[in-house]
Write a protein that holds these residues in place. Structure first.
Motif: not given
Length: 420
Positions: A314-330, A332-341
């Motif tokens: 399951n991909p873990i995305l930054d805020a910009a990547q997640a914002a580009a997904l369709p609104e109905d895409a799942p 979930f809060d996660a942590v990026l490899p660099d420790g950032q949200p």
């Protein structure tokens, strides 16, 4: 023991005979180590000769090329489980229990032992294929539990220092489907390191787990609660949770084909009574002998079971990547490899919404295709080669990236092929 003593059998297996997906080429040298000394000696020997080393567990998280593996494949045949005297282990909470399992123990055998003993904490990981050693490399997780939450320490052989050492839970740097061990194999996602691939720098010898002496536990996953007919957070017997997990996994085609353990190269790798238990929870009703995906007698032909399990993380995305997904895409809060949200989304959702639905094949009659039950499983329908599975994976990766701008990363260790 190296190879098999039965003169009617080849001296080495193919990787197709050792993996759940049933593909992979010949092996130059195969060692099944019966003791820790023999296991370490096999690893040391391969490294001393400068040969590629593949330490293999249950073969469930591996996609190997069709070409021969010109190196050493080592399997740990040690399958001991010990319950420690808690009074001798400071730091163990009241009600907790410490258990040491050797790396070669079949993971589901370990879960069954814990459930039967009244030890809670891993029942949600029932039916996950592989071994105890592999479980901590991958940090397996399912149905509200991760192996990381139960691990207290990992005993390893360090291929760099050539010494046995112990890593505590903090040393393991567990993350989503990751650990310090797995990280030593890669320089970037799906990009193998020069020094330690396809086997980590630290080779697992045994794992110490801390579980609870409790025959019940909270149901921590919605799908599991639904299967049990209870509310999230409700306590249930861990034996019931285990059986529910097995049934849910079976409904998704995510239980391995247990009859693979009838093969001469797999016999003895899993407790046979547990093989029977899992068969009864899934689609297979007997040990009927059919021709398997590799053309051998002794395997039941069930197309949905011959896979690497979940093929993409399951991909873990930054805020910009997640914002580009369709609104109905799942999301979930996660942590990026660099420790950032970050935001985790569903690989299965991306695959399906990119047009690759259950049963998808590149062409009619293709030997590789998506499971009829789950879009995350790439299956060998019979006679597939590793190249067929890899071609299907690339088409899906390209399609998802073109649709959503997200490049899916394979979950299995991919040997001899590039699936970046």
């Amino acid at each position: 023991m190296t190879g098999q003593t039965d003169s009617s059998q080849p001296t080495t297996p193919t990787l197709a005979q050792l993996t759940t997906v049933g593909v992979g080429g010949a092996v130059d040298r195969f060692v099944e180590a019966q003791s820790e000394e023999e296991f370490i000696a096999a690893v040391r020997g391969a490294d001393a000769e400068g040969l590629p080393l593949l330490v293999i567990g249950g073969g469930s998280n591996l996609l190997a090329d069709d070409e021969p593996f010109h190196g050493v494949v080592v399997r740990d045949a040690r399958r001991g489980i010990s319950v420690l005297d808690d009074d001798a282990h400071a730091g163990v909470d009241a009600g907790a229990v410490s258990i040491v399992a050797q790396a070669g123990v079949n993971w589901d055998d370990f879960v069954a032992f814990c459930v039967d003993s009244g030890f809670s904490g891993v029942e949600g990981l029932s039916g996950v294929p592989g071994t105890v050693g592999a479980s901590v490399v991958q940090n397996i997780g399912a149905y509200g539990q991760e192996v990381a939450s139960s691990v207290s320490s990992v005993r390893v052989f360090d291929r760099e220092s050539k010494r046995v050492s112990q890593l505590d839970r903090n040393d393991m740097h567990f993350g989503y489907r990751s650990s310090a061990l797995k990280s030593s194999m890669y320089t970037a996602p799906a990009t193998p390191a020069d020094s330690y691939f396809p086997t980590p720098r630290y080779v697992v010898l045994s794992v110490t787990f801390t579980l609870q002496r409790n025959e019940t536990n909270e149901v921590a996953f919605g799908q599991l609660a639904k299967a049990l007919g209870v509310e999230m957070g409700e306590r249930m017997p861990i034996a019931d949770i285990r059986q529910a997990v097995l049934k849910v996994r079976a409904a998704k085609g995510m239980l391995e084909d247990m009859s693979r353990y009838l093969s001469p190269w797999m016999r003895g790798c899993k407790n046979f009574h547990i093989v029977t238990d899992v068969l009864s929870a899934g689609k297979l009703a007997s040990h009927d002998r059919f021709t398997n995906v590799s053309g051998e007698a002794g395997f039941h032909q069930d197309f949905d079971r011959h896979s690497c399990g979940s093929f993409f993380m399951n991909p873990i995305l930054d805020a910009a990547q997640a914002a580009a997904l369709p609104e109905d895409a799942p999301r979930f809060d996660a942590v990026l490899p660099d420790g950032q949200p970050g935001i985790k989304t569903s690989a299965a959702w991306l695959i399906d919404h990119a047009g690759f639905h259950k049963s998808y094949q590149l062409h009619d009659g293709a030997s590789a295709g998506l499971s009829t039950l789950h879009t995350l499983a790439l299956t060998n329908r019979g006679g597939a080669k590793a190249s067929d599975i890899a071609e299907l994976a690339r088409v899906i990766q390209d399609g998802v990236e073109a649709k959503f701008g997200v490049r899916l990363v394979p979950e299995p260790v991919v040997v001899g092929m590039d699936l970046r």
